[in-house]
Design a protein around this motif. Structure first.
Motif, mmCIF file in Angstrom:
data_model
loop_
_atom_site.group_PDB
_atom_site.id
_atom_site.type_symbol
_atom_site.label_atom_id
_atom_site.label_comp_id
_atom_site.label_asym_id
_atom_site.label_seq_id
_atom_site.Cartn_x
_atom_site.Cartn_y
_atom_site.Cartn_z
ATOM 1 N N ILE A 221 0.843 -1.192 0.000
ATOM 2 C CA ILE A 221 0.000 0.000 0.000
ATOM 3 C C ILE A 221 0.882 1.247 0.000
ATOM 4 O O ILE A 221 2.087 1.174 0.247
ATOM 5 N N MET A 222 0.272 2.381 -0.280
ATOM 6 C CA MET A 222 0.967 3.667 -0.229
ATOM 7 C C MET A 222 0.206 4.589 0.717
ATOM 8 O O MET A 222 -1.011 4.736 0.598
ATOM 9 N N THR A 223 0.919 5.196 1.668
ATOM 10 C CA THR A 223 0.279 6.125 2.595
ATOM 11 C C THR A 223 0.973 7.482 2.544
ATOM 12 O O THR A 223 2.059 7.620 1.978
ATOM 13 N N SER A 224 0.344 8.469 3.170
ATOM 14 C CA SER A 224 0.843 9.845 3.118
ATOM 15 C C SER A 224 2.281 9.962 3.599
ATOM 16 O O SER A 224 3.063 10.748 3.069
ATOM 17 N N ASN A 225 2.627 9.208 4.640
ATOM 18 C CA ASN A 225 3.962 9.358 5.235
ATOM 19 C C ASN A 225 4.758 8.063 5.217
ATOM 20 O O ASN A 225 5.640 7.851 6.043
ATOM 21 N N SER A 226 4.455 7.180 4.261
ATOM 22 C CA SER A 226 5.074 5.850 4.286
ATOM 23 C C SER A 226 6.512 5.834 3.790
ATOM 24 O O SER A 226 7.270 4.920 4.111
ATOM 25 N N PHE A 227 6.905 6.841 3.010
ATOM 26 C CA PHE A 227 8.245 6.803 2.441
ATOM 27 C C PHE A 227 9.313 6.994 3.517
ATOM 28 O O PHE A 227 9.345 8.001 4.214
ATOM 29 N N GLY A 228 10.185 5.995 3.632
ATOM 30 C CA GLY A 228 11.305 6.103 4.557
ATOM 31 C C GLY A 228 11.005 5.672 5.975
ATOM 32 O O GLY A 228 11.820 5.905 6.874
ATOM 33 N N LEU A 229 9.861 5.029 6.214
ATOM 34 C CA LEU A 229 9.596 4.511 7.559
ATOM 35 C C LEU A 229 10.553 3.359 7.857
ATOM 36 O O LEU A 229 10.944 2.620 6.960
ATOM 37 N N PHE A 230 10.911 3.225 9.118
ATOM 38 C CA PHE A 230 11.900 2.208 9.463
ATOM 39 C C PHE A 230 11.328 1.176 10.423
ATOM 40 O O PHE A 230 10.332 1.415 11.113
ATOM 41 N N GLU A 231 11.988 0.040 10.442
ATOM 42 C CA GLU A 231 11.699 -1.018 11.414
ATOM 43 C C GLU A 231 12.958 -1.214 12.237
ATOM 44 O O GLU A 231 14.039 -1.433 11.689
ATOM 45 N N GLY A 232 12.826 -1.073 13.551
ATOM 46 C CA GLY A 232 14.008 -1.184 14.395
ATOM 47 C C GLY A 232 13.687 -0.972 15.855
ATOM 48 O O GLY A 232 12.647 -1.415 16.346
ATOM 49 N N ILE A 233 14.571 -0.251 16.545
ATOM 50 C CA ILE A 233 14.474 -0.076 17.993
ATOM 51 C C ILE A 233 14.441 1.409 18.329
ATOM 52 O O ILE A 233 15.233 2.193 17.795
ATOM 53 N N ASN A 234 13.537 1.793 19.205
ATOM 54 C CA ASN A 234 13.541 3.127 19.806
ATOM 55 C C ASN A 234 13.991 3.006 21.257
ATOM 56 O O ASN A 234 13.501 2.134 21.985
ATOM 57 N N TYR A 235 14.915 3.858 21.667
ATOM 58 C CA TYR A 235 15.355 3.831 23.061
ATOM 59 C C TYR A 235 15.831 5.226 23.457
ATOM 60 O O TYR A 235 16.041 6.099 22.605
ATOM 61 N N ASP A 236 15.973 5.458 24.745
ATOM 62 C CA ASP A 236 16.381 6.766 25.262
ATOM 63 C C ASP A 236 17.747 6.681 25.928
ATOM 64 O O ASP A 236 18.058 5.703 26.620
ATOM 65 N N VAL A 237 18.538 7.717 25.691
ATOM 66 C CA VAL A 237 19.833 7.861 26.358
ATOM 67 C C VAL A 237 19.735 9.071 27.283
ATOM 68 O O VAL A 237 19.357 10.160 26.825
ATOM 69 N N PRO A 238 20.032 8.922 28.570
ATOM 70 C CA PRO A 238 19.943 10.066 29.496
ATOM 71 C C PRO A 238 20.805 11.232 29.020
ATOM 72 O O PRO A 238 21.938 11.044 28.570
ATOM 73 N N ILE A 239 20.238 12.442 29.074
ATOM 74 C CA ILE A 239 20.991 13.631 28.674
ATOM 75 C C ILE A 239 22.070 13.908 29.711
ATOM 76 O O ILE A 239 21.801 14.030 30.904
#
Length: 446
Positions: A221-239
């Motif tokens: 399918i094609m969506t408004s914001n589909s170009f360049g979406l990624f599959e992976g990991i989101n995580y936070d690093v303390p500032i």
């Protein structure tokens, strides 16, 4: 005064791959009338309309390609005599990329592999990056100054350094500089905001490119914001002191759907044979693998046309030295340099079309849906398949132990009603057909 222009963030040459196949079932008891109608529908076929699901209005509709997936004056530069100069530059790159995409699509219909030149790959990679960079979510990030504290401060410093009056000008300068800069040198161009330079290197240089092909009964399918979406990991690093830290992402794949049957996929180098993700495990402190780990990941097979002079070859002892990321973009380039291979524009790369099974296609579609915005506009070819896609969306996340972040219950209901309506219309139509071949004709135009 220069008139306003409508600019597509998903180009027409890709949208046309999703255009409605204008065919009509023609029922006629008169052969002459049948022939006349046949000619009419053939002449009507333009390939300029899309089937759309509009989430904001919860409706299925038909949209002209000319008036969707775009915005007014995206590249207008008020600080230059030629306000549309960026659009003109981009049109040249788009023309080059369109030829590469067309070759990929046409070859995929006849062969299992395609050979692309290095210069064509460079154009394609650069264009894919800009397509992602110009979509509303990325562009509006600069227009609305939606940055974390650290990035916002970096943007302000960049504006002062380059005498820019707004963060929107930062975005426009980045687009212009990426277009003007040779692919291999984008990462080193200091007139491009450093975060975006790093992003370009991460995706367009460090990752290898693959082409996934949907089967006969499947479609992307094609969506408004589909170009360049990624599959992976989101995580936070303390500032920490000095401002380093904050949200981080590690991607296994970046997806760029170019037709209902094909997706260009940028794959992390860990999928190369003999590389792996053990270093990532140590960095994160835990083991995490892609949900596409069982999909084949064949890197392109290179064919270099030139070698370095023997006097410029590195001694064999240097093969044992550790990889230096400051000197080479990735390990493959390091190995090629050590082996005496010299990059040239006409180097050849052979890509094998990866046959993606139904589960893989549905999983890609689920990722695209999971990042949909409230104003989602979704293009598709088959109404029944889109309904199946929504059903699979919830199942895919359940099977992979993730919670879906979207509620598509309204969309599912709308699709169900449309499918039932179509089914009833077909039944009523068939009841009025005389069961005799010489009294009616059924035709589908390709």
């Amino acid at each position: 005064m220069q008139k306003d222009e409508y600019h597509h963030y998903i180009p027409r040459f890709i949208l046309r791959n999703f255009a409605i196949d204008n065919y009509e079932r023609i029922f006629s008891s008169n052969r002459k009338l049948f022939t006349q109608k046949q000619k009419f529908w053939k002449s009507k076929k333009k390939g300029e309309s899309l089937q759309i699901y509009d989430r904001a209005n919860d409706q299925l509709c038909i949209s002209l390609i000319a008036r969707i997936y775009g915005d007014i004056n995206m590249y207008k530069d008020l600080n230059h005599n030629d306000a549309m100069r960026v659009e003109k530059k981009l049109s040249i790159l788009e023309e080059k990329a369109s030829k590469v995409v067309r070759d990929i699509i046409e070859t995929s219909q006849m062969k299992s592999q395609i050979v692309l030149l290095r210069k064509d790959l460079a154009d394609l990679r650069k264009f894919l990056f800009i397509m992602d960079y110009r979509k509303p979510s990325r562009r509006n990030q600069f227009a609305d100054k939606r940055f974390d504290i650290v990035t916002g401060s970096m943007v302000e410093n960049f504006m002062q350094e380059h005498n820019l009056q707004s963060s929107q000008e930062v975005w426009l300068q980045n687009v212009r500089e990426i277009i003007d800069t040779p692919h291999e040198d984008v990462k080193d161009n200091t007139r491009i905001f450093v975060v975006d330079r790093m992003d370009y290197r991460l995706r367009m240089i460090d990752c290898f490119l693959a082409i996934w092909q949907a089967g006969e009964n499947d479609e992307f399918i094609m969506t408004s914001n589909s170009f360049g979406l990624f599959e992976g990991i989101n995580y936070d690093v303390p500032i920490q002191v000095g401002g380093f830290g904050g949200p981080r992402q590690i991607a296994f794949h970046w997806f760029y759907v170019i037709s209902p049957k094909l997706a260009v996929v940028l794959c992390a180098s860990g999928f190369r044979e003999g590389v792996g993700f053990e270093a990532l495990d140590k960095f994160l402190g835990f083991k995490h693998r892609s949900i596409f780990k069982n999909v084949s990941h064949p890197p392109p097979i290179p064919e270099y046309v030139g070698f370095k002079e023997p006097s410029k070859l590195r001694p064999e002892s240097e093969f044992d030295k550790p990889f230096d990321f400051r000197e080479f973009d990735n390990r493959f380039d390091w190995w090629a340099n050590q082996s005496g291979l010299k990059k040239q524009d006409n180097d050849k790369f052979t890509f094998t079309f990866v046959k993606a099974n139904s589960a893989t296609v549905h999983l890609v579609n689920s990722i695209l849906l999971n990042e949909a915005n409230p104003d989602l506009q979704l293009s598709f070819l088959s109404l029944p398949y889109l309904y199946k896609t929504i059903v699979k969306y919830y199942k895919n996340f359940k099977d992979n132990n993730f919670m879906p972040s979207q509620d598509f219950s309204k969309m599912k209901r709308t699709l169900f009603i449309a499918l039932n309506k179509t089914h009833k219309e077909d039944l009523n139509l068939r009841r009025n057909i005389l069961v005799c071949g010489k009294y009616w004709n059924l035709c589908k135009f390709e």
